[in-house]
Scaffold this active site. Structure first.
Site, PDB file in Angstrom:
ATOM      1  N   ARG A   1      51.618  58.193  42.168  1.00  0.00           N
ATOM      2  CA  ARG A   1      51.254  59.583  41.916  1.00  0.00           C
ATOM      3  C   ARG A   1      49.785  59.778  41.571  1.00  0.00           C
ATOM      4  NH1 ARG A   1      56.311  58.971  40.549  1.00  0.00           N
ATOM      5  NH2 ARG A   1      55.865  58.209  38.463  1.00  0.00           N
TER       6      ARG A   1
ATOM      7  N   ASP B   1      28.720  38.789  45.985  1.00  0.00           N
ATOM      8  CA  ASP B   1      28.766  38.940  44.523  1.00  0.00           C
ATOM      9  C   ASP B   1      28.382  37.583  43.895  1.00  0.00           C
ATOM     10  OD1 ASP B   1      29.083  40.194  42.089  1.00  0.00           O
ATOM     11  OD2 ASP B   1      31.276  40.200  42.113  1.00  0.00           O
TER      12      ASP B   1
HETATM   13 ZN    ZN Z   1      31.340  44.005  39.515  1.00  0.00          ZN
END
Ligand code: ZN
Length: 391
Positions: free
Chosen positions: A229, A274
């Site tokens: 939802r 990253d």
């Molecule tokens: Zn991050």
């Protein structure tokens, strides 16, 4: 490193960012590509160098999220030398353009990091700009960031973040933590804004997209999950044809099944590493905010098990995408270059091998995506030197 003013690089397979060209040559003059032609159509006076065997030549990889490499963490060494060391470490894995990425830190550190990136970019064309991951993030989704660094934006932040018009500035923020006008002001000044470390709802994400947000930082990680939802930012991202999302395909951050689901959406995928200092470095641990981060089984983790960035390089991301995301090599190469170039607004200069584009290229063995050499603005660096085939 070497630069030949006018020459051609010949490869059995040249991926130009759109299609694979059989037995073609990329003609380079100075920093730019002047033509891509069938090998047999090379003009007579061009010195030509051939890549070995079945090697591929493709647009160089562009990584918009690089915290460190070569045993250097940008937060700890926010200097031009630090940025250059990180860029050099990643270049060995095919990265020819990157954004050094500062994890949430003090206003003073942000200023110093910006100055370092600007200075490095002046002499190193692979430094495309800077990525500030934070500090306008959600304390509910800190990941490895230090929540004590999180704060609300001030006028001086806008001044800093919009203060490098010639470079590409990317800001990861939690939209629910900033006024919509802050996003709009950044975007109007040419800054790229990406959602990350956020508990934004679907409606809040939609409002941020309307204000000009175009990115989603390491989709799925450190953000409100998909739920029945409250679809949250992930559903909003996958419905957005004008948005890009970062994927860390290291087998540790996200289940491949989830990334395959994301690939079925409308948004554009980008590979990001990253990366932390161990990538291209000699040490298997480092410190972040004074805490020890250790690499074990390919994961960077804090003592409490929190993932702290990644220990993966771009060539491995490309290889893993083919293996785990079941995409063709050409798609993985687009995720690693053409898509991030478009995201950064550099799609007419980088991410393709075509006349007028900068000569940023990667040569690799397609069987294992082992990098054989790279070119940045026409300047080459090789593990396996191309053979001169014509004077
Ligand atoms: Zn991050």
């Amino acid at each position: 490193m070497s630069r030949t003013p006018y020459h051609a690089v010949v490869a059995r397979n040249v991926f130009d960012g759109v299609t694979v060209l059989d037995d073609h040559a990329v003609i380079i003059e100075g920093a730019h590509i002047v033509d891509v032609v069938p090998r047999n159509d090379l003009p007579a006076p061009v010195p030509a160098y051939a890549l070995p065997g079945g090697a591929w030549l493709a647009p160089g990889f562009i990584d918009v999220q690089v915290n460190g490499g070569g045993d250097v963490l940008f937060n700890d060494t926010p200097t031009p030398a630090g940025v250059n060391a990180i860029a050099a470490a990643h270049r060995r894995y095919g990265t020819t353009g990157l954004l050094p990425t500062l994890i949430s830190d003090t206003p003073e550190k942000m200023r110093v990091a910006m100055a370092a990136a600007q200075s490095a970019a002046g002499a190193n064309p692979s430094v495309l700009g800077i990525h500030f991951e934070g500090p306008f993030l959600s304390p509910e989704k800190p990941g490895v960031h230090k929540p004590a660094m999180f704060r609300d934006p001030e006028p001086r932040d806008l001044e800093l973040l919009t203060g490098w018009p010639a470079g590409t500035v990317l800001v990861t923020l939690a939209p629910e933590r900033v006024p919509a006008e802050f996003i709009a002001s950044l975007v109007q000044a040419g800054v790229r804004v990406s959602l990350g470390h956020s508990m934004a709802t679907y409606a809040e994400t939609q409002a941020a997209l309307t204000a000009g947000l175009t990115g989603f930082t390491h989709l799925f990680n450190a953000m409100r999950p998909l739920a029945s939802r409250e679809p949250g930012p992930i559903a909003a991202a996958l419905e957005a044809p004008a948005a890009w999302f970062g994927m860390i395909v290291d087998g540790a951050h996200v289940a491949p099944e989830m990334l395959r689901l994301a690939l079925r959406g409308a948004a554009h995928p980008m590979l990001v590493t990253d990366a932390m200092p161990p990538v291209g470095g000699a040490r298997s641990s480092f410190t972040l905010y004074g805490q020890e981060i250790t690499v074990r089984d390919g994961r960077c983790t804090r003592a409490d098990g929190t993932l702290a960035g990644a220990a993966i390089d771009m060539a491995s991301c490309v290889r893993n995408s083919v293996r785990d995301l079941h995409v063709p090599l050409t798609s993985a190469l687009r995720f690693a270059s053409t898509e991030p170039a478009e995201f950064l607004g550099l799609g007419t200069m980088l991410g393709r091998l075509a006349p007028g584009f900068r000569a940023d290229m990667v040569a690799f063995d397609p069987s294992d995506v082992r990098v054989l050499g790279t070119w940045v603005a026409g300047e080459s660096e090789h593990d396996v030197a191309p053979e001169r085939v014509r004077a």
